[in-house]
Every structure is written in C-alpha cells, then in structure tokens.
Write a protein that holds these residues in place. Structure first.
Motif, PDB file in Angstrom:
ATOM      1  N   VAL A   1       0.834  -1.211   0.000  1.00  0.00           N
ATOM      2  CA  VAL A   1       0.000   0.000   0.000  1.00  0.00           C
ATOM      3  C   VAL A   1       0.866   1.257   0.000  1.00  0.00           C
ATOM      4  O   VAL A   1       0.534   2.243  -0.639  1.00  0.00           O
ATOM      5  N   LYS A   2       1.973   1.200   0.700  1.00  0.00           N
ATOM      6  CA  LYS A   2       2.822   2.388   0.831  1.00  0.00           C
ATOM      7  C   LYS A   2       3.708   2.610  -0.404  1.00  0.00           C
ATOM      8  O   LYS A   2       3.909   3.748  -0.810  1.00  0.00           O
ATOM      9  N   PHE A   3       4.223   1.521  -0.994  1.00  0.00           N
ATOM     10  CA  PHE A   3       5.236   1.674  -2.037  1.00  0.00           C
ATOM     11  C   PHE A   3       4.878   1.050  -3.383  1.00  0.00           C
ATOM     12  O   PHE A   3       5.157   1.634  -4.427  1.00  0.00           O
ATOM     13  N   ILE A   4       4.293  -0.139  -3.396  1.00  0.00           N
ATOM     14  CA  ILE A   4       4.066  -0.843  -4.664  1.00  0.00           C
ATOM     15  C   ILE A   4       2.783  -0.384  -5.354  1.00  0.00           C
ATOM     16  O   ILE A   4       2.780  -0.103  -6.546  1.00  0.00           O
ATOM     17  N   PHE A   5       1.670  -0.321  -4.596  1.00  0.00           N
ATOM     18  CA  PHE A   5       0.370   0.045  -5.152  1.00  0.00           C
ATOM     19  C   PHE A   5      -0.244   1.220  -4.383  1.00  0.00           C
ATOM     20  O   PHE A   5      -1.327   1.083  -3.815  1.00  0.00           O
ATOM     21  N   PRO A   6       0.397   2.378  -4.369  1.00  0.00           N
ATOM     22  CA  PRO A   6      -0.162   3.491  -3.595  1.00  0.00           C
ATOM     23  C   PRO A   6      -1.499   3.991  -4.145  1.00  0.00           C
ATOM     24  O   PRO A   6      -2.264   4.630  -3.429  1.00  0.00           O
ATOM     25  N   ASP A   7      -1.792   3.658  -5.397  1.00  0.00           N
ATOM     26  CA  ASP A   7      -3.054   4.088  -5.997  1.00  0.00           C
ATOM     27  C   ASP A   7      -4.268   3.399  -5.371  1.00  0.00           C
ATOM     28  O   ASP A   7      -5.395   3.881  -5.514  1.00  0.00           O
TER      29      ASP A   7
END
Length: 173
Positions: free
Chosen positions: A92-98
């Motif tokens: 959630v923080k880095f890979i898929f923040p969207d």
C-alpha cells in the motif's frame, strides 16, 4: 529414516504466498473491491491452518494433545498475520499506492448515497481515512487474522487425529 516435521513457519509461508497471489490476482483484475471474492482469502487462511494442524498431528503419528495441535495452528496464524501485515504495509505504501485513492473514491460513492451525510461530513471522513489508511489496513489484518486463525486452530485441533501416549505408562502388549 525419520520423517521431517514441517514447522509452522514453513506452513505459514505456503499459506502467505497463496494469499499474496490471490490478492495480486484480485488487484490486477480490478476485483479487490469485490467483497465476495475478498472472503476467498479468509477461506484459504482458515483452510490452510486447519490443514496445517491435521498434517502436524499426522506427522507426529497422533502422539499429540489438543493443546499441542492448537499451539501449532496458532503459530502458523501468527506467522501468516505478521507476513501479510508487512506485505500490506509495503504494497500500500510503495508498490500500489493508488489503491488508497481507489478505495477513497469507492467510499465517496457509497457515502454520497447516504442522505444524512453532508459534503463536509464526507470530506472529513475521507480525509481521516486517507491519513490512517495504512495503520487501519495493517491493524485490520492483524486483528482479523488472529481471530480467524484462533478459530481455525481450534477446529484443526478438534478434527486432528490424536492418540497421545503416556511416556511414563506401561507399554501396551
């Protein structure tokens, strides 16, 4: 040759990888907001822990107690919860923040249908959600997985074949 007993970490790693793959499939197929498919992960978690308990009792040739099997299942639970909490934080923080923005938009649409909420109330709620999304996601996983894991470990300990032998008793002839 003595059979190797699979550790809770090994079983937890298998379950964690399966859950991560399911999560990635749901994300890339835009089904991560589908609550029905989201429950699939809970079923995999519960089934995996029950499976781990049964396999443990089999590997110990039934020489286990309810408490031994439950503890093994809960160790699996702890490993899976910790692994998925770290994965969730990183993704959630880095890979898929969207995913935060997509979740906020989905919440906005649901809140807009509620006639009791003003635009100001909606904005306040969405702002709070955005600020605390990651801690709530990680905390939710830890709490939910602990509860489901404990239930699964209880079920697994109950259904596993147990025939504990008294180490001080007379050998059966």
């Amino acid at each position: 040759m003595e059979q190797k007993i699979a550790t809770p970490v090994e079983k937890g790693l298998i379950i964690s990888l399966i859950l991560i793959v399911i999560g990635l499939v749901l994300y890339f197929t835009n089904q991560y907001t589908n609550k029905t498919l989201g429950y699939l992960q809970y079923l995999v978690l519960m089934g995996g822990i029950i499976w781990g308990c049964i396999v443990y009792a089999q590997q110990m040739k039934g020489n286990v107690t309810f408490g031994n099997v439950f503890a093994h299942g809960f160790k699996i639970t702890a490993f899976v919860a910790a692994t998925l909490a770290v994965y969730t934080f990183v993704s959630v923080k880095f890979i898929f923040p969207d995913i935060i923005d997509k979740s906020i938009e989905m919440m906005r649409a649901e809140m807009a249908n509620n006639k009791d909420l003003t635009e100001e109330n909606i904005q306040t709620a969405l702002s709070m959600t955005r600020n605390y999304f990651v801690p709530f996601a990680v905390g939710g996983i830890l709490v939910m997985f602990a509860i489901l894991g404990a239930i699964s470990a209880l079920i697994g300990a109950a259904v596993a074949k147990k025939n504990p032998q008294d180490p001080f008793g007379q050998p059966q002839m």
